[in-house]
Write an enzyme that holds these catalytic residues in place. Structure first.
Site, PDB file in Angstrom:
ATOM      1  N   ARG A  30       0.740  -1.213  -0.042  1.00 21.12           N
ATOM      2  CA  ARG A  30      -0.098  -0.055   0.127  1.00 21.12           C
ATOM      3  C   ARG A  30       0.855   1.206  -0.180  1.00 21.12           C
ATOM      4  NH1 ARG A  30      -4.692  -2.507   2.338  1.00 21.12           N
ATOM      5  NH2 ARG A  30      -6.564  -0.945   2.470  1.00 21.12           N
ATOM      6  N   ARG A  39      -9.875   7.332   4.595  1.00 20.09           N
ATOM      7  CA  ARG A  39      -9.139   6.270   3.888  1.00 20.09           C
ATOM      8  C   ARG A  39      -8.894   6.257   2.287  1.00 20.09           C
ATOM      9  NH1 ARG A  39     -12.582   1.137   5.080  1.00 20.09           N
ATOM     10  NH2 ARG A  39     -10.864   0.003   4.050  1.00 20.09           N
TER      11      ARG A  39
HETATM   12  P1  AMP Z   1      -8.516  -3.541   3.982  1.00 26.14           P
HETATM   13  O1  AMP Z   1      -9.206  -4.513   4.711  1.00 26.14           O
HETATM   14  O2  AMP Z   1      -7.628  -4.215   3.038  1.00 26.14           O
HETATM   15  O3  AMP Z   1      -9.370  -2.307   3.430  1.00 26.14           O
HETATM   16  O4  AMP Z   1      -7.757  -3.004   5.402  1.00 26.14           O
HETATM   17  C1  AMP Z   1      -8.236  -2.469   6.533  1.00 26.14           C
HETATM   18  C2  AMP Z   1      -7.140  -1.383   7.056  1.00 26.14           C
HETATM   19  O5  AMP Z   1      -6.181  -2.365   7.563  1.00 26.14           O
HETATM   20  C3  AMP Z   1      -6.467  -0.410   6.132  1.00 26.14           C
HETATM   21  O6  AMP Z   1      -7.568   0.832   6.019  1.00 26.14           O
HETATM   22  C4  AMP Z   1      -5.093  -0.185   6.776  1.00 26.14           C
HETATM   23  O7  AMP Z   1      -5.649   0.725   8.123  1.00 26.14           O
HETATM   24  C5  AMP Z   1      -4.666  -1.545   7.253  1.00 26.14           C
HETATM   25  N1  AMP Z   1      -4.053  -2.103   6.384  1.00 26.14           N
HETATM   26  C6  AMP Z   1      -4.168  -3.107   5.514  1.00 26.14           C
HETATM   27  N2  AMP Z   1      -3.294  -3.439   4.743  1.00 26.14           N
HETATM   28  C7  AMP Z   1      -2.442  -2.463   4.971  1.00 26.14           C
HETATM   29  C8  AMP Z   1      -0.934  -2.521   4.525  1.00 26.14           C
HETATM   30  N3  AMP Z   1      -0.474  -3.209   3.360  1.00 26.14           N
HETATM   31  N4  AMP Z   1      -0.396  -1.306   5.008  1.00 26.14           N
HETATM   32  C9  AMP Z   1      -0.712  -0.762   6.111  1.00 26.14           C
HETATM   33  N5  AMP Z   1      -2.001  -0.794   6.491  1.00 26.14           N
HETATM   34  C10 AMP Z   1      -2.671  -1.597   6.032  1.00 26.14           C
END
Ligand code: AMP
Length: 209
Positions: free
Chosen positions: A88, A167
């Protein structure tokens, strides 16, 4: 086949990755799911992750890179994997390169902002089993109650409207630069993510094969 799914929150990466993982028989690795699991268990990592996630921020790179490297070294990743929501940031992508983890394709899911907000803000998750619903497109039989286990459905802290906006801002600032990063490496494939799930997944399979 080593794949990365890139795209803003709400683009459907998780849904497509879980379907494609089953079709290709390779693991679907979601850093968001890993963090949420740790949060549920209230581990140290979970508490740390929650302090970032609940505000719409990214978990620090060093922590995230370590978790992914460890996960990718497990035997089920030998045949390949789908990384959903990682990398990310440019630092995370560099982390993969430095670890000499070869990537075959990066699918970049394109979805308009209005659709993203509608998808995320309407999502409801079962408190107990984690099943996912949507107040318009995937309604439970009884409003607010999980069809599978009868528990309460809740809105995730990071799917509340004010956090969704944060986000999306973080995505533009930190993650969108990866589009160029992978395009320059000849790995990027743009994919329209605003189509029926089966149509998208069939297309991915045909591109890969
Ligand atoms: P997601 O379910 O992929 O939308 O992830 C939910 C949250 O987890 C994100 O908004 C970030 O806060 C954290 N997160 C997930 N993947 C990452 C990553 N590769 N790097 C940093 N934070 C992450």
């Amino acid at each position: 086949m080593n794949l990365i799914f890139l795209g803003p929150p709400g683009a459907g990466k998780g849904t497509y990755a879980s379907r494609l993982g089953i079709r290709l028989d390779i693991p679907h690795i979601s850093t968001g799911d890993i963090f949420r699991e740790e949060m549920k268990k209230q581990t140290e990592l979970g508490k740390l992750a929650a302090s970032y996630i609940n505000k719409g921020n990214l978990v620090p790179d060093e922590v995230t890179i370590d978790i992914v490297k460890k996960r990718l070294s497990e035997p089920d990743c030998e045949k390949g994997f789908i990384l959903d929501g990682f990398p990310r940031t440019i630092a995370q992508a560099d982390g993969l390169e430095h670890a000499e983890i070869k990537i075959d394709h990066v699918f970049n899911f394109l979805v308009g902002e209005e659709v993203l907000i509608k998808r995320m803000s309407g999502r409801r998750t079962c408190k107990r089993c984690g099943a996912i619903y949507h107040i318009e497109t995937l309604k439970p039989k009884t409003p607010g109650i999980c069809d599978k286990c009868g528990s309460e459905l809740v809105q995730r802290e990071d799917e509340k409207p004010e956090i969704i906006k944060d986000r999306l801002r973080v995505y533009e600032e930190k993650t969108a630069p990866l589009i160029d990063y992978y395009r320059k490496r000849g790995l990027l494939i743009d994919t329209d993510g605003d189509r029926p799930i089966d149509v998208v997944v069939d297309e991915l399979v045909s591109i890969i094969q």
